[in-house]
Design a protein around this motif. Structure first.
Motif, PDB file in Angstrom:
ATOM      1  N   SER A  23       0.846  -1.195   0.000  1.00 41.36           N
ATOM      2  CA  SER A  23       0.000   0.000   0.000  1.00 41.36           C
ATOM      3  C   SER A  23       0.880   1.244   0.000  1.00 41.36           C
ATOM      4  CB  SER A  23      -0.896   0.008   1.240  1.00 41.36           C
ATOM      5  OG  SER A  23      -0.111   0.144   2.415  1.00 41.36           O
ATOM      6  N   ALA A  24       0.290   2.387  -0.294  1.00 42.37           N
ATOM      7  CA  ALA A  24       1.035   3.636  -0.300  1.00 42.37           C
ATOM      8  C   ALA A  24       1.657   3.936   1.066  1.00 42.37           C
ATOM      9  CB  ALA A  24       0.142   4.789  -0.752  1.00 42.37           C
ATOM     10  N   ARG A  27       4.759   1.783   1.417  1.00 41.27           N
ATOM     11  CA  ARG A  27       5.861   2.281   0.588  1.00 41.27           C
ATOM     12  C   ARG A  27       6.494   3.508   1.237  1.00 41.27           C
ATOM     13  NH1 ARG A  27       2.338   2.425  -4.968  1.00 41.27           N
ATOM     14  NH2 ARG A  27       1.849   0.196  -5.090  1.00 41.27           N
ATOM     15  N   TYR A  28       5.640   4.395   1.728  1.00 39.90           N
ATOM     16  CA  TYR A  28       6.121   5.617   2.381  1.00 39.90           C
ATOM     17  C   TYR A  28       7.018   5.270   3.568  1.00 39.90           C
ATOM     18  CZ  TYR A  28       5.978  10.057   4.930  1.00 39.90           C
ATOM     19  OH  TYR A  28       6.317  11.205   5.607  1.00 39.90           O
ATOM     20  N   GLN A  75       2.653  17.238  -1.227  1.00 41.96           N
ATOM     21  CA  GLN A  75       1.621  16.222  -1.006  1.00 41.96           C
ATOM     22  C   GLN A  75       0.310  16.864  -0.587  1.00 41.96           C
ATOM     23  OE1 GLN A  75       2.594  13.269   1.971  1.00 41.96           O
ATOM     24  NE2 GLN A  75       1.357  11.730   0.968  1.00 41.96           N
ATOM     25  N   ARG A 161       0.042  13.982  -5.228  1.00 44.25           N
ATOM     26  CA  ARG A 161       1.440  14.402  -5.297  1.00 44.25           C
ATOM     27  C   ARG A 161       1.728  15.303  -6.486  1.00 44.25           C
ATOM     28  NH1 ARG A 161       5.180  14.305  -1.478  1.00 44.25           N
ATOM     29  NH2 ARG A 161       4.448  12.247  -0.872  1.00 44.25           N
TER      30      ARG A 161
END
Length: 224
Positions: A23-24, A27-28, A75, A161
Motif C-alpha cells: 500500500s502507499a 511504501r512511504y 503532497q 502528489r
C-alpha cells in the motif's frame, strides 16, 4: 572467472519488498526510513489574500547549479484537498525555502500544524519575518539561509502528489554561515537538521572527510 573480473559476493539473506504488492503507506514507511537523512525545506508562500503560509517538506533537494534548480515533493492532505503551499505556488509561482538548523527545528515542527488557510503559521506562532529581495515573499528571520525561488514547472502525479521544480533567484544567508569571499559554508556556525522518519531528526555534528583518488593514484594503490 576471467582475470581482472570482479569477484562475486556470496549471496546474503535479504528481505524483498515488491512495491506492486504494498500500500502507499507501506511504501512511504520504507522509503522514508531508508532514504535518510533528508534535508528539510521550510517553505514560505503568500496567498492572494496576503496570508503568509509556512510548511516543512523533506521530499526536497537541490537539483542543479546551471540553471540553479531545486525540487520539492508536494503532497495533498489526507482528504486529498490541496495544501496552502501548492495552492499559492500554483497561483503566483513564488516561494522561499527556509533551511532548517537546530535553533529553528521546534518552530519548523510547529509549522506542520494544520492551521486553517486564513491563518498564517508565522503570525499564529509569532515568528518574525524578513522581507524578500528577489521575490515578494518573506522568510523566517531565524532561518540560517533562505532560497528565494520562482516556479519553473509543476508536474502532477495523481491526486496526492506534485513535483515542484523551482529556480533559485537569490539566497539570503545569516552572517557567519558563508564566507563572502570563498563562498564556503562554516559548519561551526551552520548546524542543519535533517529528517529521518516519523518524529526522528538528525544533527550533523559528526562529520568526516574522504578524498577521492585519481585513476592513476587508484592504479598505484590497487597494485600494491
Amino acid at each position: 572467472m576471467r582475470q581482472g573480473a570482479a569477484q562475486e559476493a556470496k549471496p546474503a539473506m535479504t528481505i524483498h519488498f515488491d512495491f506492486a504488492n504494498l500500500s502507499a503507506p507501506e511504501r512511504y514507511k520504507l522509503l522514508c526510513g531508508l532514504v535518510v537523512p533528508r534535508p528539510i525545506a521550510l517553505i514560505t508562500t503568500i496567498s492572494d489574500a496576503g496570508v503568509v503560509n509556512a510548511a516543512p517538506f523533506s521530499f526536497f533537494n537541490v537539483f542543479s547549479e546551471k540553471p540553479p534548480l531545486v525540487v520539492v515533493g508536494l503532497q495533498a492532505r489526507p482528504d486529498l484537498s490541496v495544501k496552502d503551499t501548492t495552492r499559492n505556488v500554483r497561483a503566483n509561482g513564488l516561494f522561499v525555502i527556509n533551511m532548517v538548523d537546530e535553533a529553528l527545528a521546534n518552530d519548523m515542527v510547529d509549522c506542520s500544524i494544520s492551521f486553517p488557510s486564513d491563518i498564517g503559521e508565522l503570525d499564529a506562532l509569532q515568528l518574525p519575518m524578513t522581507a524578500g529581495i528577489n521575490v515578494p515573499v518573506p522568510h523566517l528571520a531565524k532561518a540560517p539561509a533562505a532560497l528565494e525561488c520562482r516556479k519553473v514547472t509543476m508536474m502532477n502525479f495523481g491526486a496526492e502528489r506534485d513535483l515542484l521544480v523551482g529556480e533559485v533567484l537569490g539566497i539570503q544567508v545569516r552572517d557567519g554561515v558563508v564566507d563572502p569571499v570563498t563562498l564556503r559554508t562554516d559548519y561551526d556556525h551552520y548546524l542543519p537538521v535533517a529528517r529521518i522518519a516519523g518524529t526522528m531528526y538528525a544533527r550533523m555534528q559528526d562529520r568526516f572527510e574522504i578524498k577521492p583518488d585519481s585513476f592513476d593514484t587508484w592504479q598505484l594503490r590497487s597494485s600494491r
